[in-house]
Design a protein around this motif. Structure first.
Motif, mmCIF file in Angstrom:
data_model
loop_
_atom_site.group_PDB
_atom_site.id
_atom_site.type_symbol
_atom_site.label_atom_id
_atom_site.label_comp_id
_atom_site.label_asym_id
_atom_site.label_seq_id
_atom_site.Cartn_x
_atom_site.Cartn_y
_atom_site.Cartn_z
ATOM 1 N N ASP A 193 55.580 23.881 80.448
ATOM 2 C CA ASP A 193 57.006 23.550 80.293
ATOM 3 C C ASP A 193 57.803 24.756 79.802
ATOM 4 O O ASP A 193 58.907 25.003 80.255
ATOM 5 C CB ASP A 193 57.176 22.406 79.285
ATOM 6 C CG ASP A 193 56.787 21.075 79.894
ATOM 7 O OD1 ASP A 193 56.355 21.073 81.073
ATOM 8 O OD2 ASP A 193 56.905 20.046 79.206
ATOM 9 N N GLY A 236 48.984 25.106 86.861
ATOM 10 C CA GLY A 236 50.434 25.091 87.078
ATOM 11 C C GLY A 236 51.172 25.753 85.918
ATOM 12 O O GLY A 236 50.561 26.142 84.928
ATOM 13 N N LEU A 264 58.325 27.223 82.574
ATOM 14 C CA LEU A 264 59.356 26.730 83.493
ATOM 15 C C LEU A 264 60.739 26.882 82.882
ATOM 16 O O LEU A 264 61.666 27.341 83.520
ATOM 17 C CB LEU A 264 59.108 25.250 83.814
ATOM 18 C CG LEU A 264 57.981 24.976 84.799
ATOM 19 C CD1 LEU A 264 57.597 23.497 84.774
ATOM 20 C CD2 LEU A 264 58.412 25.357 86.212
ATOM 21 N N LEU A 303 63.185 24.344 91.234
ATOM 22 C CA LEU A 303 62.351 23.703 90.216
ATOM 23 C C LEU A 303 61.190 22.954 90.873
ATOM 24 O O LEU A 303 60.044 23.039 90.416
ATOM 25 C CB LEU A 303 63.203 22.759 89.346
ATOM 26 C CG LEU A 303 62.428 21.900 88.345
ATOM 27 C CD1 LEU A 303 61.539 22.735 87.419
ATOM 28 C CD2 LEU A 303 63.376 21.046 87.498
ATOM 29 N N SER A 304 61.457 22.254 91.948
ATOM 30 C CA SER A 304 60.376 21.512 92.616
ATOM 31 C C SER A 304 59.310 22.460 93.146
ATOM 32 O O SER A 304 58.111 22.190 93.025
ATOM 33 C CB SER A 304 60.927 20.689 93.773
ATOM 34 O OG SER A 304 61.926 19.833 93.316
ATOM 35 N N ARG A 312 61.014 15.416 86.411
ATOM 36 C CA ARG A 312 60.535 15.921 87.702
ATOM 37 C C ARG A 312 59.016 15.853 87.815
ATOM 38 O O ARG A 312 58.470 15.631 88.875
ATOM 39 C CB ARG A 312 60.956 17.363 87.908
ATOM 40 C CG ARG A 312 62.380 17.572 88.163
ATOM 41 C CD ARG A 312 62.827 16.922 89.481
ATOM 42 N NE ARG A 312 64.258 17.131 89.581
ATOM 43 C CZ ARG A 312 64.801 18.170 90.187
ATOM 44 N NH1 ARG A 312 64.055 19.066 90.789
ATOM 45 N NH2 ARG A 312 66.098 18.305 90.204
ATOM 46 N N ARG A 313 58.352 16.050 86.668
ATOM 47 C CA ARG A 313 56.884 15.997 86.704
ATOM 48 C C ARG A 313 56.420 14.610 87.134
ATOM 49 O O ARG A 313 55.364 14.438 87.715
ATOM 50 C CB ARG A 313 56.300 16.323 85.317
ATOM 51 C CG ARG A 313 56.293 17.813 84.977
ATOM 52 C CD ARG A 313 55.261 18.112 83.889
ATOM 53 N NE ARG A 313 55.375 19.455 83.343
ATOM 54 C CZ ARG A 313 54.906 20.558 83.921
ATOM 55 N NH1 ARG A 313 54.288 20.466 85.090
ATOM 56 N NH2 ARG A 313 55.033 21.736 83.349
ATOM 57 N N LEU A 327 57.781 15.041 94.550
ATOM 58 C CA LEU A 327 58.480 16.293 94.845
ATOM 59 C C LEU A 327 58.533 16.581 96.334
ATOM 60 O O LEU A 327 59.155 17.538 96.768
ATOM 61 C CB LEU A 327 57.772 17.464 94.138
ATOM 62 C CG LEU A 327 57.749 17.377 92.614
ATOM 63 C CD1 LEU A 327 56.906 18.491 92.032
ATOM 64 C CD2 LEU A 327 59.165 17.448 92.062
ATOM 65 N N ARG A 345 50.687 26.902 91.939
ATOM 66 C CA ARG A 345 49.437 26.998 91.170
ATOM 67 C C ARG A 345 48.965 28.449 91.176
ATOM 68 O O ARG A 345 49.112 29.144 92.183
ATOM 69 C CB ARG A 345 48.328 26.140 91.824
ATOM 70 C CG ARG A 345 48.578 24.658 91.801
ATOM 71 C CD ARG A 345 48.387 24.067 90.378
ATOM 72 N NE ARG A 345 48.792 22.666 90.309
ATOM 73 C CZ ARG A 345 50.003 22.227 89.981
ATOM 74 N NH1 ARG A 345 50.958 23.088 89.700
ATOM 75 N NH2 ARG A 345 50.280 20.945 89.918
ATOM 76 N N ILE A 364 62.653 18.684 83.284
ATOM 77 C CA ILE A 364 61.288 19.060 83.712
ATOM 78 C C ILE A 364 60.364 17.838 83.639
ATOM 79 O O ILE A 364 59.599 17.547 84.560
ATOM 80 C CB ILE A 364 60.748 20.226 82.841
ATOM 81 C CG1 ILE A 364 61.558 21.511 83.098
ATOM 82 C CG2 ILE A 364 59.253 20.468 83.099
ATOM 83 C CD1 ILE A 364 61.287 22.655 82.130
ATOM 84 N N GLN A 365 60.478 17.088 82.525
ATOM 85 C CA GLN A 365 59.629 15.901 82.354
ATOM 86 C C GLN A 365 59.867 14.900 83.478
ATOM 87 O O GLN A 365 58.936 14.380 84.076
ATOM 88 C CB GLN A 365 59.915 15.213 81.003
ATOM 89 C CG GLN A 365 59.170 15.839 79.830
ATOM 90 C CD GLN A 365 57.743 16.233 80.188
ATOM 91 O OE1 GLN A 365 57.023 15.494 80.874
ATOM 92 N NE2 GLN A 365 57.320 17.415 79.759
ATOM 93 N N LEU A 368 57.237 23.649 90.263
ATOM 94 C CA LEU A 368 56.342 22.611 89.749
ATOM 95 C C LEU A 368 55.092 22.469 90.624
ATOM 96 O O LEU A 368 54.025 22.098 90.152
ATOM 97 C CB LEU A 368 57.076 21.270 89.675
ATOM 98 C CG LEU A 368 57.995 21.104 88.459
ATOM 99 C CD1 LEU A 368 58.939 19.933 88.656
ATOM 100 C CD2 LEU A 368 57.183 20.901 87.190
#
Ligand code: HEM
Length: 445
Positions: free
Chosen positions: A248, A245, A251, A232-233, A220-221, A225, A239, A217-218, A236
């Motif tokens: 973590d 958003g 998610l 996952l994208s 990808r943040r 994207l 909203r 996750i980190q 992320l």
């Protein structure tokens, strides 16, 4: 007023039967108590009314979302998926979260997975030795794990992917047999008595998995994207109305939910399908004829639409539905179901297994007969392997696509035989109904 019968055996014994002999438990109670009965399973929920008449199933599954909570009744899955999982949510938050995930599972989106499913199936079967028996479960798990990791993370190779795949498999294996499933059902076993205790081991593996997920996750943040298609994208980028958003932890819980719901169930369904197709020769022959008539390398969508293949997959999900019951629904207000009047807080569980074995709808219900799906159209309250209403399985389209394409690829590109083995029976695997773990096939071509 008509009352619902309850088994006379103590709740602990009922729970024991429900864990170790779930189909026997359902059939015995139905025979002794009638088609609607109230189970006492000694877990967090007191009474548990099983219903199977299609009219009753319709009343429950087609009721407006506000009439029932279902997430609240799924508490036993909390240690696996976490409190923010879609499976455990109710009301407005459930609706919002479902809308967020829905586009990733929309039919159109599935088209992009077609080639990938076929490729991953080929890769998995090529690893099995020729002429020797192999465990069907290992093959089907490998296929569905690879497909779901691709859909969720967009990953299908590399070290990070292999570590994730292995850790996830070990994690899911923690509840994979009737004995191991007791860990979820019995709170008294959920005590950390060190790394060798079942619960201590469960927590340790969960920590390992979480570490991997949070790291992903980190990363990808911080990455771009744009143009990524994986779930996952999409999550992320999502909203809420206030522009917020997902955290973590939110998610993480949703990712584990999709990995769990999307992998176990489909692996089980594919294992059953392979079993039936090789158990009944006439089914296999007709299926191969239908698929090969499409020519070499057929378009995945054309395979998906084949009528006999669809009938075989439906019959597989009918005879031993992977989920024996839908999520239990807790009535939020008094409700009339057929002749029964239930007070608020009654837990109602449409029993997929019992409905799928009603002789008035599915004559000779214990025989595998795909033709029945060609001869008759069933209502969504007679045949409902994916549940229904506002909780209907989110991954239904992906699961059916995967089941059909993997089965078609395996049986047209290879040949298998069923070796002599102990009779294959349906056994509990976590909350699903799977073929006995020893089920094997021999790859002869
Ligand atoms: C053959 C394979 C599968 C079967 C038989 C199956 C069956 C089910 C059933 C019976 C439910 C409960 C529905 C209800 O209570 O009305 C459910 C819910 C769910 N399934 Fe599946 N499923 C399968 C595959 C998948 C896949 C591939 C995914 C996703 C990747 C998935 C994700 C979910 C989710 C997220 C829910 C919860 C929906 C909610 O709470 O709103 N399932 N599934």
């Amino acid at each position: 007023m008509v009352t619902v019968n309850t088994p006379k055996t103590p709740p602990q014994w009922q729970l024991f039967e429900w864990i170790f002999d779930p189909t026997g438990y359902l059939e015995r109670n139905q025979n002794q108590l009638g088609e609607t009965f109230n189970a006492h399973l000694g877990v967090n929920l007191d009474g548990f009314v099983f219903v199977s008449h299609p009219d009753h199933v319709r009343t429950i599954l087609s009721a407006p979302a506000r009439c029932f909570d279902a997430g609240r009744a799924n508490g036993i899955l909390g240690p696996l998926v976490g409190d923010n999982s879609l499976l455990l949510l109710d009301g407005a938050v459930h609706k919002q979260q479902r809308q967020l995930l829905m586009p990733s599972f929309h039919g159109d989106r599935m088209v992009t997975y077609g080639e990938i499913i076929t490729q991953l199936t080929r890769r998995a079967i090529d690893r099995q030795p020729q002429g020797e028996a192999f465990r069907v479960r290992s093959l089907t798990e490998e296929i569905t794990m690879r497909v779901i990791l691709q859909a969720v993370f967009g990953l299908n190779q590399g070290d990070q992917y292999e570590t994730m795949r292995r850790t996830m498999s070990t994690f899911l294996d923690m509840t994979a047999s009737p004995v191991k499933s007791s860990l979820l059902f019995l709170k008294s076993l959920q005590r950390n008595l060190g790394p060798w205790s079942p619960w201590g081991r469960f927590l340790a593996i969960r920590d390992q998995l979480d570490e991997l997920l949070y790291r992903e996750i980190q990363q990808r943040r911080q990455a771009s994207l744009e143009e990524r298609q994986d779930i996952l994208s999409l999550l992320l980028l999502a909203r809420d109305e206030e522009g917020q958003g997902m955290s973590d932890k939110e998610l993480r819980d949703e990712l584990v939910t999709l990995l769990l719901a999307g992998h176990e169930t489909t692996a089980t369904a594919l294992a059953w399908a392979l079993y039936w197709v090789h158990r009944v020769d006439s089914v296999r022959d007709r299926l191969i004829e239908e698929i090969t008539a499409l020519g070499e390398n057929p378009d995945p969508m054309a395979v998906f639409k084949l009528p006999y293949l669809t009938a075989v997959c439906n019959e597989t999900l009918r005879i031993y539905p992977v989920a024996m019951v839908t999520f239990p629904r807790i009535a939020k207000e008094p409700i009339q179901v057929g002749d029964y009047q239930f007070p608020a807080e009654t837990v109602l569980a449409p029993c997929i297994y019992l409905t799928h074995h009603r002789e008035d709808i599915f004559p000779d219900s214990h025989s595998f007969k795909p033709e029945r799906f060609l001869e008759r159209q069933y209502s969504p309250y007679e045949f409902y392997p994916f549940g229904g209403g506002n909780r209907r399985c989110l991954g239904m389209a992906l699961a059916m696509y995967e089941l059909k394409l993997a089965l078609a690829t395996l049986i047209t590109e290879h040949e298998f035989t069923l070796p002599d083995q102990p009779p294959v029976k349906p056994v509990r695997r976590g909350i699903t109904l799977a073929p006995s773990p020893g089920l094997s096939l021999i790859k002869t071509r």
